[in-house]
Write an enzyme that holds these catalytic residues in place. Structure first.
Site, PDB file in Angstrom:
ATOM      1  N   HIS A  80       0.829  -1.184  -0.019  1.00  0.00           N
ATOM      2  CA  HIS A  80       0.143   0.068  -0.066  1.00  0.00           C
ATOM      3  C   HIS A  80       0.837   1.281   0.036  1.00  0.00           C
ATOM      4  O   HIS A  80       0.604   2.144  -0.926  1.00  0.00           O
ATOM      5  CB  HIS A  80      -0.757  -0.009   0.976  1.00  0.00           C
ATOM      6  CG  HIS A  80      -1.599   1.229   1.566  1.00  0.00           C
ATOM      7  ND1 HIS A  80      -2.901   1.442   1.212  1.00  0.00           N
ATOM      8  CD2 HIS A  80      -1.131   2.684   1.926  1.00  0.00           C
ATOM      9  CE1 HIS A  80      -3.455   2.686   1.546  1.00  0.00           C
ATOM     10  NE2 HIS A  80      -2.421   3.162   2.059  1.00  0.00           N
ATOM     11  N   GLU A  81       1.932   1.197   0.839  1.00  0.00           N
ATOM     12  CA  GLU A  81       2.646   2.569   0.846  1.00  0.00           C
ATOM     13  C   GLU A  81       3.696   2.755  -0.212  1.00  0.00           C
ATOM     14  O   GLU A  81       3.571   3.828  -0.784  1.00  0.00           O
ATOM     15  CB  GLU A  81       3.324   2.627   2.455  1.00  0.00           C
ATOM     16  CG  GLU A  81       2.559   2.534   3.695  1.00  0.00           C
ATOM     17  CD  GLU A  81       1.846   3.761   3.731  1.00  0.00           C
ATOM     18  OE1 GLU A  81       2.280   4.780   3.346  1.00  0.00           O
ATOM     19  OE2 GLU A  81       0.675   3.560   4.213  1.00  0.00           O
TER      20      GLU A  81
ATOM     21  N   HIS B 272       1.867   4.376  -3.113  1.00  0.00           N
ATOM     22  CA  HIS B 272       1.615   5.688  -3.075  1.00  0.00           C
ATOM     23  C   HIS B 272       2.955   6.364  -4.100  1.00  0.00           C
ATOM     24  O   HIS B 272       2.626   7.374  -4.884  1.00  0.00           O
ATOM     25  CB  HIS B 272       1.779   6.505  -1.791  1.00  0.00           C
ATOM     26  CG  HIS B 272       0.520   6.350  -1.021  1.00  0.00           C
ATOM     27  ND1 HIS B 272      -0.622   6.765  -1.253  1.00  0.00           N
ATOM     28  CD2 HIS B 272       0.253   5.616   0.259  1.00  0.00           C
ATOM     29  CE1 HIS B 272      -1.516   6.777  -0.473  1.00  0.00           C
ATOM     30  NE2 HIS B 272      -1.011   5.947   0.609  1.00  0.00           N
TER      31      HIS B 272
ATOM     32  N   TYR C 236      -4.280  15.006  -2.733  1.00  0.00           N
ATOM     33  CA  TYR C 236      -4.219  14.360  -1.406  1.00  0.00           C
ATOM     34  C   TYR C 236      -5.401  14.795  -0.738  1.00  0.00           C
ATOM     35  O   TYR C 236      -5.138  15.353   0.459  1.00  0.00           O
ATOM     36  CB  TYR C 236      -3.074  13.976  -0.640  1.00  0.00           C
ATOM     37  CG  TYR C 236      -3.381  12.862   0.161  1.00  0.00           C
ATOM     38  CD1 TYR C 236      -3.138  11.552  -0.356  1.00  0.00           C
ATOM     39  CD2 TYR C 236      -3.296  12.794   1.479  1.00  0.00           C
ATOM     40  CE1 TYR C 236      -3.341  10.213   0.276  1.00  0.00           C
ATOM     41  CE2 TYR C 236      -3.382  11.653   2.324  1.00  0.00           C
ATOM     42  CZ  TYR C 236      -3.419  10.590   1.670  1.00  0.00           C
ATOM     43  OH  TYR C 236      -3.795   9.240   2.609  1.00  0.00           O
TER      44      TYR C 236
ATOM     45  N   GLU D 203      -5.826   6.807  -1.953  1.00  0.00           N
ATOM     46  CA  GLU D 203      -5.887   5.803  -0.949  1.00  0.00           C
ATOM     47  C   GLU D 203      -6.292   4.505  -1.338  1.00  0.00           C
ATOM     48  O   GLU D 203      -5.794   3.265  -1.150  1.00  0.00           O
ATOM     49  CB  GLU D 203      -6.513   6.233   0.247  1.00  0.00           C
ATOM     50  CG  GLU D 203      -5.737   7.319   1.096  1.00  0.00           C
ATOM     51  CD  GLU D 203      -4.564   6.401   1.779  1.00  0.00           C
ATOM     52  OE1 GLU D 203      -4.841   5.323   2.152  1.00  0.00           O
ATOM     53  OE2 GLU D 203      -3.670   7.147   2.179  1.00  0.00           O
TER      54      GLU D 203
ATOM     55  N   HIS E 180      -8.971   8.460   3.812  1.00  0.00           N
ATOM     56  CA  HIS E 180      -9.059   6.943   4.022  1.00  0.00           C
ATOM     57  C   HIS E 180     -10.538   6.693   4.700  1.00  0.00           C
ATOM     58  O   HIS E 180     -10.566   5.341   4.858  1.00  0.00           O
ATOM     59  CB  HIS E 180      -8.261   6.840   5.797  1.00  0.00           C
ATOM     60  CG  HIS E 180      -6.682   7.188   5.527  1.00  0.00           C
ATOM     61  ND1 HIS E 180      -6.159   8.275   5.706  1.00  0.00           N
ATOM     62  CD2 HIS E 180      -5.859   6.169   5.276  1.00  0.00           C
ATOM     63  CE1 HIS E 180      -4.685   8.318   5.496  1.00  0.00           C
ATOM     64  NE2 HIS E 180      -4.556   6.997   5.289  1.00  0.00           N
TER      65      HIS E 180
END
Length: 383
Positions: free
Chosen positions: A176-177, A180, A191, A200, A278
């Site tokens: 996930h990170e 980005h 964002y 996200e 989120h």
């Protein structure tokens, strides 16, 4: 999370700020202290990123990329030894054997699994498409309740053992990170609000695909949880988010209840969490899960390729709304597979989460796609 001149954030945390605020409000004195310390660290990092904005970052996307023809996976994991000064001590480099340190070895596997997904499935050489080395820093800080990507590296806290386990425990968090970073280079998506929720969402998609591919799971077999194993047994919850059933990941006296909606009629309008990035990501998350499971087989085969091509579509703008993104996914499905089952499955999935796209608005685009079909093997691509 902080902004820079590229219109997106280069400091992304897996645990939303509202969760640490809930802990600070509802937790024990020790939990409150740890949550507030984590929020303070994140705030400081945002300030650092803001002070480093400038033309060189903006220019990075303007430099032509070279042709990549071979795998250039290069991983390094550093041990921060519960400090905050980077880079820490080198703990494991590309090709090294297991160290016996779970955080080091899990980070190493997660970096590799993420690289392999983008290289072997999408023909993309690392985060930037040009062989960017993948660096991870584990054992960051004291009881740091988060993990983040800052535009250059992955950083993992050890958790507190009360609410959170070590942040390397969930490979989809790593994917996930790092994803980005892919969105930063291919996007950008600002964002904030709906565009931020899409940002996200894309990280949840690719993070889940990393996990599913490492486990060799079909879409039907996958749990579609983000961060499974991250919450301790003392928490009433199973993960940070559920892509299949948004809003059901946790319901705990300290963490509160999972706030994610699963339908546009329940879209949350808030100034917190950068406009609910989120929170509202649950809506497109459910749409992708529906697409992948109805297409059957491995989620990265067709659904993943459709979403990757949508991310690459030049009409995806920094402030794109969820409905605009939905139209582009349908366009990508038609372009890749023609007008047929794939298109209808994508269209139906978005309809089920309250996003209806007329056929007239999802017509063929007048541009040449970067990828005509999924590559069974890494392919030569010009950037």
């Amino acid at each position: 999370m902080c902004c820079n001149t590229r219109l997106w954030h280069s400091h992304h945390c897996i645990v939303p700020p509202y969760l640490n605020r809930q802990i600070a409000q509802n937790g024990s004195p020790q939990q409150r202290t740890q949550a507030l310390r984590t929020l303070a660290v994140d705030t400081t990092l945002r300030a650092i990123r803001l002070s480093n904005i400038g033309a060189p970052q903006m220019a990075r996307r303007l430099v032509p990329r070279i042709t990549v023809v071979e795998n250039q996976k290069l991983r390094t994991v550093y041990d921060m030894q519960n400090g905050n000064d980077f880079p820490g001590t080198t703990a494991r480099k590309e090709g090294d054997d297991d160290t016996g340190d779970l955080a080091v070895d899990e980070a190493y596997v997660g970096l590799g699994g993420t690289y392999d997904l983008f290289w072997e499935v999408f023909g993309r050489n690392s985060i930037d498409g040009n062989g960017m080395p993948l660096n991870a820093h584990v054992h960051y800080g004291t009881h740091y309740l988060n993990a983040f990507w800052d535009g250059e590296r992955m950083v993992f806290g050890d958790g507190d053992g009360e609410l959170f386990n070590r942040f390397t425990i969930a490979v989809d968090v790593i994917g996930h990170e790092l994803a980005h970073g892919v969105t930063e280079y291919e996007g950008p998506l600002a964002y904030f609000s709906e565009a931020g929720a899409l940002n996200e969402h894309l990280s949840d998609v690719f993070g889940s695909l990393v996990k599913q591919r490492l486990l060799n799971q079909t879409a039907e077999q996958a749990d579609w949880l983000i961060g499974a194993g991250l919450l301790t047994d003392k928490v009433q919850g199973k993960a940070l988010r559920s892509m299949k059933e948004p809003g059901t990941a946790f319901d705990d006296p300290v963490l509160g209840k999972d706030p994610q909606p699963a339908h546009m009629k329940d879209f949350v309008r808030t100034w917190e969490d950068s406009g609910g990035v989120h929170i509202n990501s649950g809506i497109p998350n459910k749409a992708f899960c529906l697409v992948a499971t109805n297409l059957k087989g491995y989620a990265w085969d067709k659904a993943g390729l459709i979403w990757m091509e949508t991310l690459r579509d030049p009409r995806l703008k920094p402030d794109s709304k969820i409905a605009a993104f939905a139209r582009l996914t349908i366009t990508s499905a038609v372009r890749l597979y023609g007008s047929g089952d794939e298109e209808q499955i994508v269209r139906d999935a978005w309809s089920q989460v309250g996003v209806k796209v007329s056929k007239e608005r999802a017509g063929q685009p007048a541009w040449t796609p970067q990828v005509q079909k999924q590559a069974a093997q890494p392919v030569q691509r010009k950037h």
